[in-house]
Design an enzyme around this catalytic site. Structure first.
Site, mmCIF file in Angstrom:
data_model
loop_
_atom_site.group_PDB
_atom_site.id
_atom_site.type_symbol
_atom_site.label_atom_id
_atom_site.label_comp_id
_atom_site.label_asym_id
_atom_site.label_seq_id
_atom_site.Cartn_x
_atom_site.Cartn_y
_atom_site.Cartn_z
ATOM 1 N N HIS A 289 -26.800 -26.298 -17.045
ATOM 2 C CA HIS A 289 -27.418 -26.081 -18.358
ATOM 3 C C HIS A 289 -26.676 -25.021 -19.149
ATOM 4 C CE1 HIS A 289 -29.718 -23.104 -15.827
ATOM 5 N NE2 HIS A 289 -29.632 -22.336 -16.897
ATOM 6 N N GLU B 237 -39.712 -21.093 -21.115
ATOM 7 C CA GLU B 237 -38.523 -21.923 -21.323
ATOM 8 C C GLU B 237 -38.863 -23.391 -21.471
ATOM 9 O OE1 GLU B 237 -36.762 -20.965 -17.305
ATOM 10 O OE2 GLU B 237 -36.684 -23.144 -17.241
ATOM 11 N N GLN C 117 -31.310 -25.158 -21.936
ATOM 12 C CA GLN C 117 -32.449 -24.327 -21.526
ATOM 13 C C GLN C 117 -32.769 -23.376 -22.684
ATOM 14 O OE1 GLN C 117 -31.673 -21.214 -18.565
ATOM 15 N NE2 GLN C 117 -33.616 -21.673 -17.561
ATOM 16 N N HIS D 193 -26.235 -17.784 -21.847
ATOM 17 C CA HIS D 193 -25.497 -17.948 -20.587
ATOM 18 C C HIS D 193 -25.143 -19.416 -20.369
ATOM 19 C CE1 HIS D 193 -29.728 -18.654 -19.230
ATOM 20 N NE2 HIS D 193 -29.186 -19.483 -18.352
ATOM 21 N N GLU E 250 -24.472 -18.455 -14.507
ATOM 22 C CA GLU E 250 -25.519 -18.723 -13.506
ATOM 23 C C GLU E 250 -25.035 -19.835 -12.581
ATOM 24 O OE1 GLU E 250 -29.158 -19.822 -15.506
ATOM 25 O OE2 GLU E 250 -30.173 -20.440 -13.659
HETATM 26 N N1 CMX Z 1 -23.746 -12.435 -22.062
HETATM 27 C C1 CMX Z 1 -22.621 -11.675 -22.164
HETATM 28 N N2 CMX Z 1 -22.611 -10.321 -22.047
HETATM 29 C C2 CMX Z 1 -23.813 -9.736 -21.816
HETATM 30 C C3 CMX Z 1 -25.012 -10.465 -21.678
HETATM 31 C C4 CMX Z 1 -24.943 -11.868 -21.823
HETATM 32 N N3 CMX Z 1 -26.030 -12.648 -21.736
HETATM 33 N N4 CMX Z 1 -26.023 -9.601 -21.440
HETATM 34 C C5 CMX Z 1 -25.479 -8.377 -21.437
HETATM 35 N N5 CMX Z 1 -24.152 -8.451 -21.654
HETATM 36 C C6 CMX Z 1 -23.199 -7.335 -21.758
HETATM 37 C C7 CMX Z 1 -23.629 -6.408 -22.874
HETATM 38 O O1 CMX Z 1 -23.060 -6.830 -24.101
HETATM 39 C C8 CMX Z 1 -23.075 -5.080 -22.418
HETATM 40 O O2 CMX Z 1 -21.729 -4.976 -22.756
HETATM 41 P P1 CMX Z 1 -21.138 -3.590 -23.330
HETATM 42 O O3 CMX Z 1 -21.306 -2.615 -22.200
HETATM 43 O O4 CMX Z 1 -19.724 -3.945 -23.635
HETATM 44 O O5 CMX Z 1 -21.973 -3.250 -24.523
HETATM 45 C C9 CMX Z 1 -23.195 -5.156 -20.905
HETATM 46 O O6 CMX Z 1 -23.278 -6.558 -20.582
HETATM 47 C C10 CMX Z 1 -24.456 -4.477 -20.390
HETATM 48 O O7 CMX Z 1 -25.503 -4.934 -21.197
HETATM 49 P P2 CMX Z 1 -26.986 -4.386 -21.189
HETATM 50 O O8 CMX Z 1 -27.621 -4.787 -22.474
HETATM 51 O O9 CMX Z 1 -27.026 -2.951 -20.768
HETATM 52 O O10 CMX Z 1 -27.646 -5.290 -20.111
HETATM 53 P P3 CMX Z 1 -27.966 -4.992 -18.603
HETATM 54 O O11 CMX Z 1 -26.811 -4.410 -17.898
HETATM 55 O O12 CMX Z 1 -29.299 -4.331 -18.527
HETATM 56 O O13 CMX Z 1 -28.178 -6.514 -18.121
HETATM 57 C C11 CMX Z 1 -27.362 -8.369 -16.958
HETATM 58 C C12 CMX Z 1 -27.128 -7.416 -18.122
HETATM 59 C C13 CMX Z 1 -26.332 -9.452 -17.001
HETATM 60 C C14 CMX Z 1 -27.294 -7.598 -15.631
HETATM 61 C C15 CMX Z 1 -28.801 -8.966 -17.145
HETATM 62 O O14 CMX Z 1 -28.857 -9.650 -18.371
HETATM 63 C C16 CMX Z 1 -29.208 -9.899 -16.045
HETATM 64 O O15 CMX Z 1 -29.638 -9.478 -14.976
HETATM 65 N N6 CMX Z 1 -29.092 -11.228 -16.278
HETATM 66 C C17 CMX Z 1 -29.476 -12.225 -15.297
HETATM 67 C C18 CMX Z 1 -30.912 -12.678 -15.453
HETATM 68 C C19 CMX Z 1 -31.175 -13.372 -16.756
HETATM 69 O O16 CMX Z 1 -30.372 -13.363 -17.666
HETATM 70 N N7 CMX Z 1 -32.375 -14.031 -16.825
HETATM 71 C C20 CMX Z 1 -32.794 -14.778 -17.992
HETATM 72 C C21 CMX Z 1 -32.434 -16.250 -17.869
HETATM 73 C C22 CMX Z 1 -33.239 -16.954 -16.793
HETATM 74 C C23 CMX Z 1 -32.740 -18.331 -16.436
HETATM 75 O O17 CMX Z 1 -31.636 -18.720 -16.794
HETATM 76 O O18 CMX Z 1 -33.496 -19.057 -15.747
HETATM 77 CO CO CO Z 2 -30.461 -20.440 -16.955
#
Ligand code: CMX
Ligand code: CO
Length: 150
Positions: free
Chosen positions: A7, A43, A60, A84, A134
């Protein structure tokens, strides 16, 4: 082995409005919807096509359920858009371990529960050229890879 796009995750402020946009513009219908409290999202999965390995590809659409969720934080910073991408595999555990061995940060030690009872994990976007990535094993797809295909 990653065999398909499972997705594309799209973050939005208003799920119902976004679902209606995809229906009215493209004719995509909601295949499945759920709330995933652990991930902090409401979602809708829109099925785009079935794939040759027996899986499928979806959009998604994601709306945050709480202010401290990852998607709420992302929307605050970026506004609506592609959040993502997700690759499908019959073996999320094995593929995540192999990718971790290459030095890419895998966010969970054990895969968690994703859409429709799937098992999911994420790769850190900072290790993936800015793309939150993912990995998904669909429910029932464990070990379904054709052993002769590789
Ligand atoms: N895509 C690309 N870059 C991203 C991002 C994304 N979705 N989310 C955060 N970032 C980048 C930010 O831009 C930031 O970069 P800079 O340091 O250059 O500014 C850096 O990552 C840190 O960003 P943050 O806002 O401090 O975010 P966190 O570190 O708190 O979290 C992450 C980032 C990836 C660890 C967190 O989003 C995560 O755990 N993601 C996985 C879970 C998820 O997304 N669940 C929702 C979807 C559920 C599903 O698909 O089923
Ligand atoms: Co997803």
């Amino acid at each position: 082995m990653l065999t398909r796009i499972d997705h594309i995750g799209i973050a939005c402020f208003d799920l119902d409005k976004t679902v209606e946009f995809y229906r009215a513009t493209y004719g995509f219908e909601v295949f499945h919807s759920e709330v995933n409290e652990e991930q902090g999202v409401r979602e809708a999965m829109l099925k785009i096509n079935e794939t040759s390995d027996g899986g499928a590809s979806y959009l998604q659409l994601l709306e945050p359920t709480r202010e401290d969720s990852t998607v709420a934080k992302w929307l605050d910073r970026n506004g609506e858009g592609v959040h993502h991408i997700a690759f499908g595999t019959a073996d999320v555990d094995g593929d995540a371990a192999a990718i971790r061995d290459k030095g890419v940060r895998v966010l969970y030690d054990e895969p968690r529960t994703g859409s429709m009872g799937s098992r999911i994990t994420f790769l850190h976007p900072k290790d993936c050229g800015g793309v939150l990535t993912e990995l998904v094993t669909a429910k029932g797809a464990e070990g379904s890879e054709d052993p002769h295909s590789h």
